[in-house]
Design a protein around this motif. Structure first.
Motif, mmCIF file in Angstrom:
data_model
loop_
_atom_site.group_PDB
_atom_site.id
_atom_site.type_symbol
_atom_site.label_atom_id
_atom_site.label_comp_id
_atom_site.label_asym_id
_atom_site.label_seq_id
_atom_site.Cartn_x
_atom_site.Cartn_y
_atom_site.Cartn_z
ATOM 1 N N GLN A 92 -30.992 27.667 15.528
ATOM 2 C CA GLN A 92 -31.496 26.504 16.250
ATOM 3 C C GLN A 92 -32.752 26.874 17.024
ATOM 4 N N LYS A 95 -36.423 29.338 13.921
ATOM 5 C CA LYS A 95 -36.457 28.444 12.759
ATOM 6 C C LYS A 95 -37.478 28.847 11.713
ATOM 7 N N ASP A 144 -25.757 28.753 12.531
ATOM 8 C CA ASP A 144 -26.297 27.416 12.243
ATOM 9 C C ASP A 144 -27.421 27.518 11.211
ATOM 10 N N HIS A 147 -30.165 24.914 9.849
ATOM 11 C CA HIS A 147 -31.441 24.596 10.491
ATOM 12 C C HIS A 147 -32.621 25.282 9.809
ATOM 13 N N SER A 181 -22.753 21.676 10.154
ATOM 14 C CA SER A 181 -23.127 20.361 9.625
ATOM 15 C C SER A 181 -22.186 19.907 8.527
ATOM 16 N N ARG A 286 -23.461 19.119 23.797
ATOM 17 C CA ARG A 286 -24.018 19.732 22.586
ATOM 18 C C ARG A 286 -25.390 19.149 22.262
ATOM 19 N N ALA A 290 -29.054 21.085 22.018
ATOM 20 C CA ALA A 290 -29.956 20.932 20.874
ATOM 21 C C ALA A 290 -31.345 20.500 21.322
ATOM 22 N N THR A 293 -33.619 23.283 22.597
ATOM 23 C CA THR A 293 -34.154 24.264 21.644
ATOM 24 C C THR A 293 -35.257 23.682 20.768
ATOM 25 N N GLU A 341 -35.102 18.101 10.307
ATOM 26 C CA GLU A 341 -34.584 19.065 11.275
ATOM 27 C C GLU A 341 -33.835 18.356 12.396
ATOM 28 N N GLN A 345 -29.606 18.426 13.461
ATOM 29 C CA GLN A 345 -29.057 18.674 14.795
ATOM 30 C C GLN A 345 -28.364 17.448 15.376
ATOM 31 N N CYS A 346 -28.205 16.405 14.549
ATOM 32 C CA CYS A 346 -27.528 15.170 14.961
ATOM 33 C C CYS A 346 -28.261 14.457 16.091
#
Length: 398
Positions: A92, A95, A144, A147, A181, A286, A290, A293, A341, A345-346
Motif C-alpha cells: 500500500q 507501489k 497487499d 496494490h 481484495s 481501515r 488507506a 498511504t 488503484e 483500496q476500496c
C-alpha cells in the motif's frame, strides 16, 4: 475492582498497554489460526536448510490475521537463523518496483541505497551478489500485493526477485504474497513466464467466527486494559459490531476509542454510549489507513471525485477525468491506473453508467470515504497513528 474508584484524574488512564489495540501490534498469543500458520511454516521450512521457500499466496478478507501470521513466522525465522533474510513490504505504501527493491536493500544491508545512482538493476545486482556471498536465502512478503497490479508492477517485481539467480548464481529467493481484495487472480495478471517461475500455493484465511472474535477481543482487554473497565455486556456489543463489519481491526479500534471516550468523561468504566459514540470512527479505520498511504496523484483523483459527488455532478469516467486533468494534467491511461488503484483500496467503486452505452462507467464513493478524506485533509488522525502519515509520504517512492 477498577483502578480508580471514583473518577479519573488528569494523569490517570484505564489502559495497561494501549499499544495492544493498534492494528500493527504483534500479539504474544495468536489463536484460531494454527492450521494456516503451520502451512506457512511448512512453505518456509526449506530455507532453514539453505533452500528456496515454497512461493505462497495468502488470501482472505481484511482483518483475518494474514499479516500477523507472516510477521510471527518471520520473527521466528530471524530468531532461528541469520542465513534467512525475511522482508515484509507494505505494497500500500511501496507501489513501484524501485520502492520494493529499496525496502529489500534496507533490510539486507541495514541502510537505504544512495538517493541518486541506485538503479533497479544496480540494486538487484548488489542484493543478489550479497545473498550468494553469504549463502543466505531472501524471502520477500509482498503484503497487499494486489496494490502492485496496476501498471504491471507486480509482474515486474516477481520476475526480478524469482530470477535473481540467473544473473547472480547462488542467490536463493522466494516470495509470499497477501491479498485482502479476494480479487487477485495470478493467471490473469502475470505473464506465463512469471507464473512458471512462481508456481505459488495458496493458503486461505477465513473470517473469524463470532466466538473467535469475542475470544480475541477478550484476550486484548484482559492484557491491555485494567480489570472492570470493559463490562461483559460492552464487550459483547463490541464483538457483535465487529462481526457485522467483518474486520477484526474494527473491534480493536472500537475498544481503544471507547476507552478513550470514557477517560475523557472522567469515568472508570466503558458504557454502551461510549461504544455508540465512537463506532462511526472505528468502522472506517481501515479507510483512514488507506487514505494516509495515498500518493499525491491518487489523492488528487479522490479529492476531485469527492467534490463532484458532493455537488451531485455526473461522475462518469470521462467527466471525472476532465475535472482531474484541469487540476493536474495527466493522460487518460494514467488517470485510469489511479482509479484502479483507488478501487483496489476500496476508496472508490465503479459500475456501468446506466444512461450510457458501451464501456462508459460511473465512479462512485463508498460510505465513509468522504468523512475520512475530510478528516485527513484537516490534519485529524482518525485512528490516532500520530506521525505515521507524514513519514509514509516522505518515504513513498514515485
Amino acid at each position: 475492582m477498577t483502578p480508580y474508584p471514583h473518577s479519573l484524574m488528569a494523569d490517570q488512564t484505564l489502559f495497561r498497554d494501549p499499544a495492544l489495540f493498534e492494528a500493527d501490534h504483534l500479539p504474544e498469543v495468536f489463536n484460531h489460526r494454527d492450521a494456516q500458520v503451520e502451512d506457512l511454516a511448512f512453505a518456509l521450512r526449506p530455507t532453514l536448510r539453505g533452500g528456496s521457500p515454497l512461493n505462497t499466496l495468502i488470501q482472505g478478507p481484511p482483518g483475518t490475521g494474514k499479516t500477523t501470521a507472516v510477521r510471527r513466522i518471520f520473527a521466528e525465522v530471524e530468531e532461528t537463523t541469520k542465513r534467512v533474510v525475511p522482508v515484509l513490504v507494505s505494497c500500500q505504501a511501496r507501489k513501484t518496483t524501485s520502492a520494493v527493491l529499496r525496502e529489500i536493500y534496507l533490510a539486507l544491508f541495514g541502510h537505504s541505497p544512495p538517493t541518486h545512482g541506485a538503479s533497479n538493476s544496480r540494486m538487484l545486482f548488489e542484493i543478489g551478489r550479497t545473498l550468494a556471498e553469504r549463502g543466505a536465502v531472501l524471502v520477500v512478503c509482498l503484503d497487499d500485493a494486489n496494490h502492485l497490479v496496476p501498471r504491471g508492477v507486480l509482474n515486474g517485481v516477481l520476475i526480478r526477485i524469482l530470477r535473481l539467480h540467473e544473473t547472480c548464481p547462488g542467490a536463493r529467493t522466494g516470495v509470499v504474497m497477501t491479498d485482502s481484495s479476494m480479487a487477485l487472480v495470478l493467471s490473469s495478471v502475470l505473464d506465463p513466464s512469471t507464473r512458471s517461475s512462481l508456481q505459488a500455493g495458496t493458503i486461505f484465511f477465513p473470517p473469524y467466527t463470532a466466538d473467535e472474535v469475542r475470544s480475541i477481543l477478550a484476550d486484548r482487554v484482559r492484557v491491555g486494559i485494567y480489570p472492570g473497565v470493559v463490562p461483559a455486556s460492552v464487550l459483547d456489543d463490541v464483538a457483535e459490531r465487529t462481526v457485522g463489519c467483518g474486520d477484526l481491526r474494527v473491534g480493536l479500534c472500537l475498544l481503544k476509542e471507547a476507552v478513550i471516550h470514557a477517560e475523557r468523561a472522567g469515568r472508570t468504566a466503558v458504557e454502551a454510549g461510549d461504544v455508540e459514540a465512537v463506532f462511526a470512527v472505528a468502522r472506517h479505520a481501515r479507510l483512514a489507513a488507506a487514505v494516509q498511504t495515498l500518493a499525491p496523484p491518487e489523492r488528487t483523483v479522490l479529492t476531485v471525485l469527492v467534490g463532484m459527488a458532493r455537488r451531485e455532478e455526473e461522475t462518469t469516467s470521462g467527466r471525472v477525468y476532465e475535472a482531474v486533468a484541469a487540476v493536474e494534467p495527466m493522460s487518460y491511461t494514467m488517470f485510469y491506473e489511479r482509479v484502479t488503484e483507488l478501487e483496489a483500496q476500496c476508496l472508490v467503486g465503479t459500475r456501468r453508467w446506466k444512461k450510457g452505452q458501451g464501456r462508459t462507467r460511473e465512479i462512485w464513493i463508498p460510505e465513509g470515504v468522504e468523512a475520512v478524506l475530510s478528516a485527513d485533509s484537516s490534519g485529524a488522525s482518525v485512528h490516532r497513528r500520530t506521525g505515521v502519515a507524514e513519514d509514509e509520504k516522505r518515504r513513498y517512492e514515485t
